[in-house]
Write a protein that holds these residues in place. Structure first.
Motif, PDB file in Angstrom:
ATOM      1  N   VAL A   5     -18.528  -7.006   0.524  1.00  0.00           N
ATOM      2  CA  VAL A   5     -17.417  -7.006  -0.412  1.00  0.00           C
ATOM      3  C   VAL A   5     -16.520  -5.821  -0.106  1.00  0.00           C
ATOM      4  O   VAL A   5     -16.962  -4.670  -0.175  1.00  0.00           O
ATOM      5  N   GLU A   6     -15.249  -6.113   0.215  1.00  0.00           N
ATOM      6  CA  GLU A   6     -14.279  -5.068   0.487  1.00  0.00           C
ATOM      7  C   GLU A   6     -13.565  -4.653  -0.787  1.00  0.00           C
ATOM      8  O   GLU A   6     -13.377  -5.455  -1.703  1.00  0.00           O
ATOM      9  N   SER A   7     -13.133  -3.402  -0.817  1.00  0.00           N
ATOM     10  CA  SER A   7     -12.320  -2.912  -1.913  1.00  0.00           C
ATOM     11  C   SER A   7     -11.440  -1.786  -1.401  1.00  0.00           C
ATOM     12  O   SER A   7     -11.658  -1.264  -0.311  1.00  0.00           O
ATOM     13  N   GLY A   8     -10.456  -1.419  -2.186  1.00  0.00           N
ATOM     14  CA  GLY A   8      -9.609  -0.297  -1.852  1.00  0.00           C
ATOM     15  C   GLY A   8      -8.239  -0.652  -1.322  1.00  0.00           C
ATOM     16  O   GLY A   8      -7.411   0.243  -1.117  1.00  0.00           O
ATOM     17  N   ARG A  19      -8.112   4.337   1.458  1.00  0.00           N
ATOM     18  CA  ARG A  19      -9.470   4.257   1.966  1.00  0.00           C
ATOM     19  C   ARG A  19     -10.079   2.931   1.555  1.00  0.00           C
ATOM     20  O   ARG A  19     -10.217   2.655   0.355  1.00  0.00           O
ATOM     21  N   LEU A  20     -10.426   2.125   2.528  1.00  0.00           N
ATOM     22  CA  LEU A  20     -11.103   0.868   2.275  1.00  0.00           C
ATOM     23  C   LEU A  20     -12.608   1.091   2.263  1.00  0.00           C
ATOM     24  O   LEU A  20     -13.133   1.880   3.050  1.00  0.00           O
ATOM     25  N   SER A  21     -13.284   0.379   1.376  1.00  0.00           N
ATOM     26  CA  SER A  21     -14.732   0.447   1.299  1.00  0.00           C
ATOM     27  C   SER A  21     -15.315  -0.939   1.486  1.00  0.00           C
ATOM     28  O   SER A  21     -14.704  -1.945   1.112  1.00  0.00           O
ATOM     29  N   MET A  82      -7.517   5.319   6.173  1.00  0.00           N
ATOM     30  CA  MET A  82      -6.264   4.994   6.826  1.00  0.00           C
ATOM     31  C   MET A  82      -5.209   6.001   6.396  1.00  0.00           C
ATOM     32  O   MET A  82      -4.857   6.074   5.218  1.00  0.00           O
ATOM     33  N   ASP A  83      -4.726   6.767   7.345  1.00  0.00           N
ATOM     34  CA  ASP A  83      -3.700   7.769   7.102  1.00  0.00           C
ATOM     35  C   ASP A  83      -2.446   7.418   7.885  1.00  0.00           C
ATOM     36  O   ASP A  83      -2.485   6.634   8.830  1.00  0.00           O
ATOM     37  N   SER A  84      -1.339   8.010   7.493  1.00  0.00           N
ATOM     38  CA  SER A  84      -0.058   7.794   8.165  1.00  0.00           C
ATOM     39  C   SER A  84       0.240   6.311   8.332  1.00  0.00           C
ATOM     40  O   SER A  84       0.612   5.841   9.408  1.00  0.00           O
ATOM     41  N   LEU A  85       0.081   5.575   7.254  1.00  0.00           N
ATOM     42  CA  LEU A  85       0.235   4.126   7.311  1.00  0.00           C
ATOM     43  C   LEU A  85       1.663   3.728   7.655  1.00  0.00           C
ATOM     44  O   LEU A  85       2.631   4.388   7.267  1.00  0.00           O
ATOM     45  N   LYS A  86       1.759   2.632   8.393  1.00  0.00           N
ATOM     46  CA  LYS A  86       3.027   2.081   8.834  1.00  0.00           C
ATOM     47  C   LYS A  86       3.177   0.663   8.299  1.00  0.00           C
ATOM     48  O   LYS A  86       2.177  -0.016   8.051  1.00  0.00           O
ATOM     49  N   PRO A  87       4.404   0.172   8.154  1.00  0.00           N
ATOM     50  CA  PRO A  87       4.578  -1.210   7.700  1.00  0.00           C
ATOM     51  C   PRO A  87       3.828  -2.222   8.561  1.00  0.00           C
ATOM     52  O   PRO A  87       3.341  -3.233   8.034  1.00  0.00           O
ATOM     53  N   GLU A  88       3.713  -1.969   9.851  1.00  0.00           N
ATOM     54  CA  GLU A  88       3.015  -2.891  10.723  1.00  0.00           C
ATOM     55  C   GLU A  88       1.508  -2.918  10.501  1.00  0.00           C
ATOM     56  O   GLU A  88       0.808  -3.756  11.084  1.00  0.00           O
TER      57      GLU A  88
END
Length: 117
Positions: A5-8, A19-21, A82-88
């Motif tokens: 099960v994913e979350s975040g 941060r995805l868990s 996930m840091d420095s996220l981009k639209p892509e």
């Protein structure tokens, strides 16, 4: 027999972080390799990051230096920072677990990550 099960996931501005868990219902000790995949609309599913039971990691070139995969086997958890996220980076992100030396694999239902510009 393993459920994931994913979350975040969520909506974040470009340059932000999430941060995805991934929580596993059963043990995910070193018999499992684990990975995060993602799929954006109109694009093929791609491997984002992978981690072995012993903690060896691998990243897609597009996320190197920005994303960090980790796992806590004692808690049956895996994470994707996930840091420095981009639209892509916008996509549905999936947690996966694969039994080593077999074709047995498990997939979560996915969590949506949307990065606005």
């Amino acid at each position: 027999q393993v459920q994931l099960v994913e979350s975040g996931g969520g909506l974040v501005q470009a340059g932000g972080s999430l941060r995805l868990s991934c929580a596993a219902s059963g043990s995910i000790l070193d018999n499992y390799n684990m990975a995060w995949y993602r799929q954006a609309p109109g694009k093929q599913r791609e491997l984002v990051a992978a981690i072995t039971g012993g903690g060896i990691t691998n990243y897609a070139d597009s996320v190197k230096g920005r994303f960090t995969i980790s796992r806590d086997n004692a808690k049956n958890m895996m994470y994707l920072q996930m840091d420095s996220l981009k639209p892509e980076d916008t996509a549905v992100y999936y947690c996966t677990a694969a039994v080593v030396h077999t074709t047995t694999d498990y997939w979560g239902q996915g969590t949506q990550v949307t990065v606005s510009s």
